[in-house]
Design a protein around this motif. Structure first.
Motif, PDB file in Angstrom:
ATOM      1  N   UNK A  75       0.821  -1.211   0.000  1.00  8.83           N
ATOM      2  CA  UNK A  75       0.000   0.000   0.000  1.00  8.83           C
ATOM      3  C   UNK A  75       0.856   1.263   0.000  1.00  8.83           C
ATOM      4  N   UNK A  76       1.976   1.241   0.711  1.00  7.29           N
ATOM      5  CA  UNK A  76       2.815   2.426   0.858  1.00  7.29           C
ATOM      6  C   UNK A  76       3.265   2.991  -0.482  1.00  7.29           C
ATOM      7  N   UNK A  77       3.682   2.149  -1.409  1.00  8.34           N
ATOM      8  CA  UNK A  77       4.255   2.604  -2.678  1.00  8.34           C
ATOM      9  C   UNK A  77       3.334   2.387  -3.875  1.00  8.34           C
ATOM     10  N   UNK A  78       2.156   1.846  -3.633  1.00  6.77           N
ATOM     11  CA  UNK A  78       1.233   1.446  -4.684  1.00  6.77           C
ATOM     12  C   UNK A  78       0.951   2.550  -5.707  1.00  6.77           C
ATOM     13  N   UNK A  79       0.495   3.699  -5.264  1.00  5.01           N
ATOM     14  CA  UNK A  79       0.092   4.751  -6.197  1.00  5.01           C
ATOM     15  C   UNK A  79       1.261   5.278  -7.015  1.00  5.01           C
ATOM     16  N   UNK A  80       2.417   5.441  -6.406  1.00  9.26           N
ATOM     17  CA  UNK A  80       3.600   5.904  -7.143  1.00  9.26           C
ATOM     18  C   UNK A  80       4.015   4.903  -8.210  1.00  9.26           C
ATOM     19  N   UNK A  81       3.999   3.630  -7.878  1.00 10.57           N
ATOM     20  CA  UNK A  81       4.407   2.590  -8.827  1.00 10.57           C
ATOM     21  C   UNK A  81       3.419   2.513  -9.992  1.00 10.57           C
ATOM     22  N   UNK A  82       2.133   2.611  -9.701  1.00 13.48           N
ATOM     23  CA  UNK A  82       1.126   2.582 -10.773  1.00 13.48           C
ATOM     24  C   UNK A  82       1.315   3.774 -11.707  1.00 13.48           C
ATOM     25  N   UNK A  83       1.532   4.933 -11.143  1.00  9.04           N
ATOM     26  CA  UNK A  83       1.753   6.131 -11.966  1.00  9.04           C
ATOM     27  C   UNK A  83       2.965   5.947 -12.876  1.00  9.04           C
ATOM     28  N   UNK A  84       4.074   5.476 -12.325  1.00 10.76           N
ATOM     29  CA  UNK A  84       5.289   5.252 -13.127  1.00 10.76           C
ATOM     30  C   UNK A  84       5.059   4.192 -14.193  1.00 10.76           C
ATOM     31  N   UNK A  85       4.361   3.130 -13.866  1.00  3.89           N
ATOM     32  CA  UNK A  85       4.084   2.042 -14.803  1.00  3.89           C
ATOM     33  C   UNK A  85       3.260   2.552 -15.997  1.00  3.89           C
ATOM     34  N   UNK A  86       2.231   3.335 -15.687  1.00  3.88           N
ATOM     35  CA  UNK A  86       1.373   3.855 -16.753  1.00  3.88           C
ATOM     36  C   UNK A  86       2.117   4.842 -17.640  1.00  3.88           C
ATOM     37  N   UNK A  87       2.997   5.659 -17.056  1.00  2.00           N
ATOM     38  CA  UNK A  87       3.825   6.568 -17.856  1.00  2.00           C
ATOM     39  C   UNK A  87       4.753   5.781 -18.765  1.00  2.00           C
ATOM     40  N   UNK A  88       5.317   4.700 -18.243  1.00  5.60           N
ATOM     41  CA  UNK A  88       6.198   3.850 -19.028  1.00  5.60           C
ATOM     42  C   UNK A  88       5.436   3.229 -20.216  1.00  5.60           C
ATOM     43  N   UNK A  89       4.189   2.800 -19.973  1.00  4.57           N
ATOM     44  CA  UNK A  89       3.375   2.206 -21.044  1.00  4.57           C
ATOM     45  C   UNK A  89       3.045   3.221 -22.125  1.00  4.57           C
TER      46      UNK A  89
END
Length: 92
Positions: A75-89
């Motif tokens: 939960x702690x890093x979830x939103x940041x990782x999702x944001x980075x993943x979507x930018x990468x896509x």
């Protein structure tokens, strides 16, 4: 909103922490949009975060859940990782 558990990970080295990785389905203008819910629990303490409406592309969201699970994102890093993943896509 419908929520379905995809993965559960137990981390014995972190006080028996359990992380749930769930896919969420939400109807928006007659189209299903998918999101992700992550929850974790250690003892009596629990946390939960949801990102609704990530994409109408279920495969993209399932691949993202796989990535989160494989990398033990909580939960702690979830939103940041999702944001980075979507930018990468977007940049591919």
């Amino acid at each position: 909103m419908n929520v379905k558990n995809i993965y559960e990970k137990s981390l014995h080295c972190m006080g028996d922490k359990i992380i749930h990785y769930d896919i969420c389905e939400n109807a928006v203008d007659n189209t299903i949009h998918y999101g992700i819910q992550i929850s974790d629990k250690v003892g009596d303490e629990s946390r939960k975060e949801i990102i609704n409406d990530i994409s109408p592309d279920k495969n993209l969201v399932c691949n993202l859940i796989d990535y989160l699970f494989e990398n033990t994102i909580d939960v702690t890093h979830f939103k940041d990782v999702v944001e980075d993943y979507l930018l990468m896509c977007e940049n591919v």
